[in-house]
Scaffold this motif. Structure first.
Motif, PDB file in Angstrom:
ATOM      1  N   ASP A  94       3.413   5.918  -5.586  1.00 27.67           N
ATOM      2  CA  ASP A  94       3.246   6.025  -7.038  1.00 27.67           C
ATOM      3  C   ASP A  94       2.120   6.987  -7.384  1.00 27.67           C
ATOM      4  O   ASP A  94       2.250   7.804  -8.316  1.00 27.67           O
ATOM      5  CB  ASP A  94       2.961   4.645  -7.647  1.00 27.67           C
ATOM      6  CG  ASP A  94       4.181   3.730  -7.610  1.00 27.67           C
ATOM      7  OD1 ASP A  94       5.310   4.253  -7.433  1.00 27.67           O
ATOM      8  OD2 ASP A  94       3.990   2.503  -7.757  1.00 27.67           O
ATOM      9  N   GLU A  95       1.013   6.913  -6.659  1.00 27.56           N
ATOM     10  CA  GLU A  95      -0.108   7.821  -6.903  1.00 27.56           C
ATOM     11  C   GLU A  95       0.298   9.268  -6.607  1.00 27.56           C
ATOM     12  O   GLU A  95      -0.047  10.186  -7.352  1.00 27.56           O
ATOM     13  CB  GLU A  95      -1.319   7.425  -6.059  1.00 27.56           C
ATOM     14  CG  GLU A  95      -1.984   6.145  -6.515  1.00 27.56           C
ATOM     15  CD  GLU A  95      -3.100   5.691  -5.588  1.00 27.56           C
ATOM     16  OE1 GLU A  95      -3.391   6.389  -4.585  1.00 27.56           O
ATOM     17  OE2 GLU A  95      -3.681   4.633  -5.862  1.00 27.56           O
ATOM     18  N   TRP A  96       1.019   9.433  -5.516  1.00 27.35           N
ATOM     19  CA  TRP A  96       1.487  10.774  -5.150  1.00 27.35           C
ATOM     20  C   TRP A  96       2.423  11.320  -6.223  1.00 27.35           C
ATOM     21  O   TRP A  96       2.309  12.464  -6.641  1.00 27.35           O
ATOM     22  CB  TRP A  96       2.175  10.736  -3.779  1.00 27.35           C
ATOM     23  CG  TRP A  96       2.726  12.067  -3.369  1.00 27.35           C
ATOM     24  CD1 TRP A  96       4.026  12.452  -3.418  1.00 27.35           C
ATOM     25  CD2 TRP A  96       1.987  13.196  -2.895  1.00 27.35           C
ATOM     26  NE1 TRP A  96       4.157  13.741  -2.983  1.00 27.35           N
ATOM     27  CE2 TRP A  96       2.907  14.229  -2.651  1.00 27.35           C
ATOM     28  CE3 TRP A  96       0.651  13.427  -2.638  1.00 27.35           C
ATOM     29  CZ2 TRP A  96       2.525  15.465  -2.187  1.00 27.35           C
ATOM     30  CZ3 TRP A  96       0.276  14.667  -2.171  1.00 27.35           C
ATOM     31  CH2 TRP A  96       1.197  15.664  -1.942  1.00 27.35           C
ATOM     32  N   ASP A 139       0.825  -1.213   0.000  1.00 29.77           N
ATOM     33  CA  ASP A 139       0.000   0.000   0.000  1.00 29.77           C
ATOM     34  C   ASP A 139       0.858   1.262   0.000  1.00 29.77           C
ATOM     35  O   ASP A 139       0.508   2.264  -0.626  1.00 29.77           O
ATOM     36  CB  ASP A 139      -0.923   0.015   1.225  1.00 29.77           C
ATOM     37  CG  ASP A 139      -2.073  -0.974   1.070  1.00 29.77           C
ATOM     38  OD1 ASP A 139      -2.338  -1.389  -0.080  1.00 29.77           O
ATOM     39  OD2 ASP A 139      -2.696  -1.304   2.092  1.00 29.77           O
ATOM     40  N   GLN A 183       2.143   1.864  -3.503  1.00 27.49           N
ATOM     41  CA  GLN A 183       1.047   2.323  -4.360  1.00 27.49           C
ATOM     42  C   GLN A 183       0.737   3.788  -4.068  1.00 27.49           C
ATOM     43  O   GLN A 183       0.525   4.577  -4.987  1.00 27.49           O
ATOM     44  CB  GLN A 183      -0.191   1.469  -4.145  1.00 27.49           C
ATOM     45  CG  GLN A 183      -1.336   1.848  -5.048  1.00 27.49           C
ATOM     46  CD  GLN A 183      -2.557   0.985  -4.820  1.00 27.49           C
ATOM     47  OE1 GLN A 183      -2.575   0.120  -3.960  1.00 27.49           O
ATOM     48  NE2 GLN A 183      -3.589   1.235  -5.605  1.00 27.49           N
ATOM     49  N   MET A 184       0.704   4.164  -2.793  1.00 22.77           N
ATOM     50  CA  MET A 184       0.439   5.553  -2.421  1.00 22.77           C
ATOM     51  C   MET A 184       1.547   6.471  -2.949  1.00 22.77           C
ATOM     52  O   MET A 184       1.274   7.574  -3.420  1.00 22.77           O
ATOM     53  CB  MET A 184       0.307   5.697  -0.899  1.00 22.77           C
ATOM     54  CG  MET A 184      -0.996   5.130  -0.364  1.00 22.77           C
ATOM     55  SD  MET A 184      -1.130   5.190   1.433  1.00 22.77           S
ATOM     56  CE  MET A 184      -0.907   6.895   1.787  1.00 22.77           C
ATOM     57  N   ALA A 186       2.555  10.496  -9.361  1.00 28.33           N
ATOM     58  CA  ALA A 186       1.780  10.791 -10.568  1.00 28.33           C
ATOM     59  C   ALA A 186       1.042  12.115 -10.426  1.00 28.33           C
ATOM     60  O   ALA A 186       0.996  12.918 -11.366  1.00 28.33           O
ATOM     61  CB  ALA A 186       0.800   9.660 -10.862  1.00 28.33           C
ATOM     62  N   MET A 187       0.458  12.336  -9.240  1.00 31.75           N
ATOM     63  CA  MET A 187      -0.272  13.576  -9.007  1.00 31.75           C
ATOM     64  C   MET A 187       0.671  14.776  -9.048  1.00 31.75           C
ATOM     65  O   MET A 187       0.371  15.804  -9.667  1.00 31.75           O
ATOM     66  CB  MET A 187      -0.994  13.523  -7.657  1.00 31.75           C
ATOM     67  CG  MET A 187      -1.868  14.750  -7.400  1.00 31.75           C
ATOM     68  SD  MET A 187      -2.717  14.710  -5.822  1.00 31.75           S
ATOM     69  CE  MET A 187      -1.368  15.039  -4.706  1.00 31.75           C
ATOM     70  N   GLU A 205       1.661  15.479 -12.603  1.00 29.39           N
ATOM     71  CA  GLU A 205       0.560  16.124 -13.321  1.00 29.39           C
ATOM     72  C   GLU A 205       0.468  17.605 -12.952  1.00 29.39           C
ATOM     73  O   GLU A 205       0.279  18.461 -13.818  1.00 29.39           O
ATOM     74  CB  GLU A 205      -0.755  15.414 -12.975  1.00 29.39           C
ATOM     75  CG  GLU A 205      -1.933  15.847 -13.790  1.00 29.39           C
ATOM     76  CD  GLU A 205      -3.171  15.041 -13.466  1.00 29.39           C
ATOM     77  OE1 GLU A 205      -4.224  15.676 -13.236  1.00 29.39           O
ATOM     78  OE2 GLU A 205      -3.100  13.805 -13.436  1.00 29.39           O
TER      79      GLU A 205
END
Length: 180
Positions: free
Chosen positions: A9-11, A3, A6-7, A13-14, A17
């Motif tokens: 990676d999401e961070w 987890d 994954q967090m 990506a955000m 962006e």
């Protein structure tokens, strides 16, 4: 994948962006500034006053200068009167300057050169405001927020839905009247 990964990676990506949105916004800002400078240069080039406007403007400034000089002469005269013992109200000095300022500004502001300069200033300011508004709307859009256009579109759709709902309600009322 855990987890935590994954967090992360999401961070990432955000953040990537958001960085892209900021870079795009800066590029658009630079383009808008370049366009403004170009339009300003064009306006200055096109706005060279005609000879009659220049002479009328100079005449207005000359009359304004004469007003100020007359006021200065009156001030000297009243100061001399006060120095000789005459009772001179200090408000009289203020009134002399206010009256001469009003007259001087009338002379300058009544010229076509002044009107043309003000017109060009207002036009330039409105163009700048339009460019700034477009830039802010683009930036807001790139950051993922709703723009004015988005909100207007939703409002139009809502009005249309309300209109349709009202029409359906009227038809239902007619059907109910026939059934009764």
């Amino acid at each position: 994948m855990s987890d935590t990964n994954q967090m992360q990676d999401e961070w990432s990506a955000m953040v990537e962006e958001m960085n892209d949105a900021v870079v795009d916004s800066m590029e658009q800002n630079m383009k808008a500034q370049a366009a403004f400078v170009e339009s300003w240069a064009d306006a200055v080039e096109e706005s060279m006053p005609e000879q009659n406007e220049v002479s009328e403007g100079l005449e207005g400034y000359n009359r304004a200068y004469e007003e100020w000089m007359d006021a200065a002469d009156r001030m000297v005269e009243r100061s001399a009167d006060a120095a000789q013992g005459e009772d001179v109200d200090p408000a009289e000095f203020r009134d002399i300057w206010l009256q001469s300022a009003n007259e001087a500004f009338k002379h300058v502001m009544s010229t076509s050169a002044f009107a043309a300069a003000n017109g060009q200033l207002v036009e330039s300011m409105m163009e700048m405001q339009q460019q700034a508004d477009e830039l802010s709307q683009d930036t807001i859009s790139q950051l993922g927020f709703s723009t004015r256009e988005d909100v207007d579109e939703v409002a139009e759709r809502l009005v249309e839905l309300e209109r349709r709902q009202h029409a359906v309600e009227q038809k239902l009322d007619q059907i109910l009247e026939h059934l009764e």
